[in-house]
Design a protein around this motif. Sequence first.
Motif, mmCIF file in Angstrom:
data_model
loop_
_atom_site.group_PDB
_atom_site.id
_atom_site.type_symbol
_atom_site.label_atom_id
_atom_site.label_comp_id
_atom_site.label_asym_id
_atom_site.label_seq_id
_atom_site.Cartn_x
_atom_site.Cartn_y
_atom_site.Cartn_z
ATOM 1 N N LEU A 189 34.077 59.078 5.782
ATOM 2 C CA LEU A 189 34.908 59.435 4.264
ATOM 3 C C LEU A 189 34.352 58.071 3.586
ATOM 4 C CD1 LEU A 189 38.753 59.559 4.264
ATOM 5 C CD2 LEU A 189 37.436 58.227 2.614
ATOM 6 N N VAL A 190 33.736 58.675 2.222
ATOM 7 C CA VAL A 190 33.322 57.727 1.155
ATOM 8 C C VAL A 190 34.311 57.295 0.348
ATOM 9 C CG1 VAL A 190 31.668 57.256 -0.488
ATOM 10 C CG2 VAL A 190 30.886 58.464 1.593
ATOM 11 N N LEU A 191 34.554 55.990 0.032
ATOM 12 C CA LEU A 191 35.594 55.589 -0.819
ATOM 13 C C LEU A 191 35.331 54.403 -1.606
ATOM 14 C CD1 LEU A 191 38.854 56.172 -0.743
ATOM 15 C CD2 LEU A 191 39.291 54.334 0.488
ATOM 16 N N ASN A 192 35.808 54.834 -2.695
ATOM 17 C CA ASN A 192 35.803 53.531 -3.892
ATOM 18 C C ASN A 192 37.322 53.359 -4.255
ATOM 19 O OD1 ASN A 192 35.929 51.639 -5.954
ATOM 20 N ND2 ASN A 192 33.767 52.428 -6.995
ATOM 21 N N PRO A 193 38.173 52.229 -3.709
ATOM 22 C CA PRO A 193 39.628 52.355 -4.035
ATOM 23 C C PRO A 193 39.800 52.107 -5.531
ATOM 24 C CG PRO A 193 38.772 50.373 -3.038
ATOM 25 C CD PRO A 193 37.798 51.234 -2.862
ATOM 26 N N GLY A 194 38.852 51.392 -6.280
ATOM 27 C CA GLY A 194 39.330 50.965 -7.520
ATOM 28 C C GLY A 194 40.435 50.245 -7.686
ATOM 29 N N LEU A 195 41.556 50.680 -8.648
ATOM 30 C CA LEU A 195 42.835 49.912 -8.829
ATOM 31 C C LEU A 195 43.819 50.329 -7.780
ATOM 32 C CD1 LEU A 195 42.983 49.802 -12.459
ATOM 33 C CD2 LEU A 195 41.671 48.336 -11.060
ATOM 34 N N THR A 196 43.654 51.152 -6.773
ATOM 35 C CA THR A 196 44.765 51.753 -6.111
ATOM 36 C C THR A 196 44.838 51.214 -4.745
ATOM 37 O OG1 THR A 196 43.295 53.513 -5.276
ATOM 38 C CG2 THR A 196 44.331 54.100 -7.139
ATOM 39 N N PHE A 197 45.631 51.194 -4.056
ATOM 40 C CA PHE A 197 46.135 50.979 -2.626
ATOM 41 C C PHE A 197 45.466 52.073 -1.557
ATOM 42 C CE2 PHE A 197 48.526 51.268 1.141
ATOM 43 C CZ PHE A 197 48.205 50.359 1.821
ATOM 44 N N GLY A 198 44.837 51.706 -0.762
ATOM 45 C CA GLY A 198 44.322 52.658 0.105
ATOM 46 C C GLY A 198 42.922 52.449 0.413
ATOM 47 N N THR A 199 42.567 51.117 1.052
ATOM 48 C CA THR A 199 40.943 51.083 1.284
ATOM 49 C C THR A 199 40.705 51.198 2.740
ATOM 50 O OG1 THR A 199 41.380 48.744 2.227
ATOM 51 C CG2 THR A 199 41.268 48.867 -0.169
ATOM 52 N N GLY A 200 41.861 51.666 3.614
ATOM 53 C CA GLY A 200 41.575 51.763 4.842
ATOM 54 C C GLY A 200 41.699 50.806 5.776
ATOM 55 N N SER A 201 41.808 49.746 5.259
ATOM 56 C CA SER A 201 41.774 47.949 6.174
ATOM 57 C C SER A 201 43.259 47.607 6.570
ATOM 58 C CB SER A 201 41.142 47.058 5.036
ATOM 59 O OG SER A 201 41.949 46.925 4.015
ATOM 60 N N HIS A 202 44.296 48.336 5.820
ATOM 61 C CA HIS A 202 45.595 47.983 5.911
ATOM 62 C C HIS A 202 46.264 48.773 7.149
ATOM 63 C CE1 HIS A 202 50.026 47.111 5.149
ATOM 64 N NE2 HIS A 202 49.375 45.978 4.905
ATOM 65 N N ASP A 203 46.861 48.061 7.976
ATOM 66 C CA ASP A 203 47.594 48.523 9.186
ATOM 67 C C ASP A 203 48.165 49.937 8.964
ATOM 68 O OD1 ASP A 203 46.699 46.651 10.532
ATOM 69 O OD2 ASP A 203 48.518 45.623 10.933
ATOM 70 N N THR A 204 49.116 50.063 8.009
ATOM 71 C CA THR A 204 49.895 51.344 7.403
ATOM 72 C C THR A 204 48.841 52.503 7.393
ATOM 73 O OG1 THR A 204 50.065 50.895 5.323
ATOM 74 C CG2 THR A 204 51.766 50.104 6.745
ATOM 75 N N THR A 205 47.785 52.155 6.432
ATOM 76 C CA THR A 205 46.919 53.274 6.433
ATOM 77 C C THR A 205 46.042 53.802 7.637
ATOM 78 O OG1 THR A 205 46.324 52.379 4.062
ATOM 79 C CG2 THR A 205 44.940 53.971 4.910
ATOM 80 N N GLN A 206 45.736 52.894 8.479
ATOM 81 C CA GLN A 206 45.169 53.085 9.580
ATOM 82 C C GLN A 206 45.983 53.876 10.640
ATOM 83 O OE1 GLN A 206 42.831 50.013 11.652
ATOM 84 N NE2 GLN A 206 42.008 49.212 9.739
ATOM 85 N N LEU A 207 47.324 53.341 10.835
ATOM 86 C CA LEU A 207 48.489 54.115 11.608
ATOM 87 C C LEU A 207 48.476 55.559 11.123
ATOM 88 C CD1 LEU A 207 51.021 51.417 11.631
ATOM 89 C CD2 LEU A 207 49.526 52.245 13.738
ATOM 90 N N CYS A 208 48.611 55.860 9.789
ATOM 91 C CA CYS A 208 48.604 57.204 9.285
ATOM 92 C C CYS A 208 47.405 58.004 9.474
ATOM 93 C CB CYS A 208 49.014 57.045 7.797
ATOM 94 S SG CYS A 208 50.426 56.361 7.473
ATOM 95 N N MET A 209 46.368 57.381 9.488
ATOM 96 C CA MET A 209 44.971 58.171 9.648
ATOM 97 C C MET A 209 45.066 58.722 11.242
ATOM 98 S SD MET A 209 42.353 56.133 7.070
ATOM 99 C CE MET A 209 40.951 57.418 7.220
ATOM 100 N N MET A 210 45.275 57.679 12.199
ATOM 101 C CA MET A 210 45.316 58.195 13.487
ATOM 102 C C MET A 210 46.279 59.092 13.852
ATOM 103 S SD MET A 210 44.665 54.515 15.418
ATOM 104 C CE MET A 210 45.703 53.565 14.522
#
Length: 381
Positions: A211-232
């Motif tokens: 998954l290629v990503l440029n977060p720009g000004l938004t939340f959601g780089t993949g590094s935060h725990d909550t994002t990772q928990l949701c992705m799993m």
Amino acid sequence: MERLVLAQDPLPLEVCHRQDAKSNAVGAPRLGARSIAVRGLPSAGHKLRRRWRCTVHFNFAGGHPMDWLELKIDTSHAGLDAVTDMLEQQGVTGVMIDDEADFQSFLENNRQYWDYVDDDLLAQKKGVSRVTFYLERNEDAYGTVAAVRMAMSALKKDHPEYAPLLLTMADVADEDWENNWKQFYKPMEIGSRLLVVPEWEEAADPTRVKLVLNPGLTFGTGSHDTTQLCMMALEDAVKPGDKLLDMGTGSGILAIAAAMLGADVQTIVDIDENCLKTAHENAEKNHVEIGRGLCGDALRDPKLAEDIGGGYDVIVANIVADVIIGMSPMFADKLVKGGTLICSGILNERAEEVRAALEKSGFTILSHEKSDDWSAFAAKK
């Protein structure tokens, strides 16, 4: 809609860019989010990064790297308007204002959008009333600095209540604002199937979905725990063809991950138009579709809640505990029988409140995953 966590952050993970009609500082550095960690609240958060009363941001227009002077004037709350007016008289029209009074007002009036405030940040903001501005480092800049010093002296003499009226100066290169944060954002393996790769990095693993990503000004780089928990949780929940709704899409990372796992992402929602634009741009980078984008606050806008529609097999909502609690009945209404809700952005100490609200709305909890600070639920209707 996502969450806002106010805390000290060692990295400027997002940089602001906005052009104001009053700003004539073309090419000035973007102002990085160095004072606070903004993890969400796309609309208010992006307007409030590192300033609580800022009306003008510089626009970074690209071009060759330049050196800049960063100047800060410390004053009192009463002196902020007078200092900005004085600077405008000296030809400085792009400013950033930090003000404890506005900071506290934001906290009091937006309680639903943040979960905690770091003590260090509160201490840093205490008593601060500061105007920051930038000048391209050249002979003209030093002339402007001299004129500002003289004007400050006159202002201090006429209005002692504006004290301390202290001017400090530092050098900064626009490369520092534009690129240095990227060195901390590296490819990440998440769960058993996903690999999140920043757009400027190279990485490949034939066993994982890239998954290629440029977060720009938004939340959601993949590094935060909550994002990772949701992705799993998405890895476990999504089946090919599942109709999916992403509430609080941010960078679009969860919607894109779901699409790459086979979901039919039909709708993404956020309270910031910029997030919707960024999410669709990131979807294009990954050659997937993430459906229509709807902007607004579904808790307060009945028409938006209606427009979101229903019949979803999966809803993912990485937002904040209070919003999840408030939206629980709506989530249940919009899912098909047997559908799955994945939600995070929940501090561990508030997890039981969220669990109770979900169960009250008719959900059966399938799993409750935790990191050190954060919780995520998967629940079945």
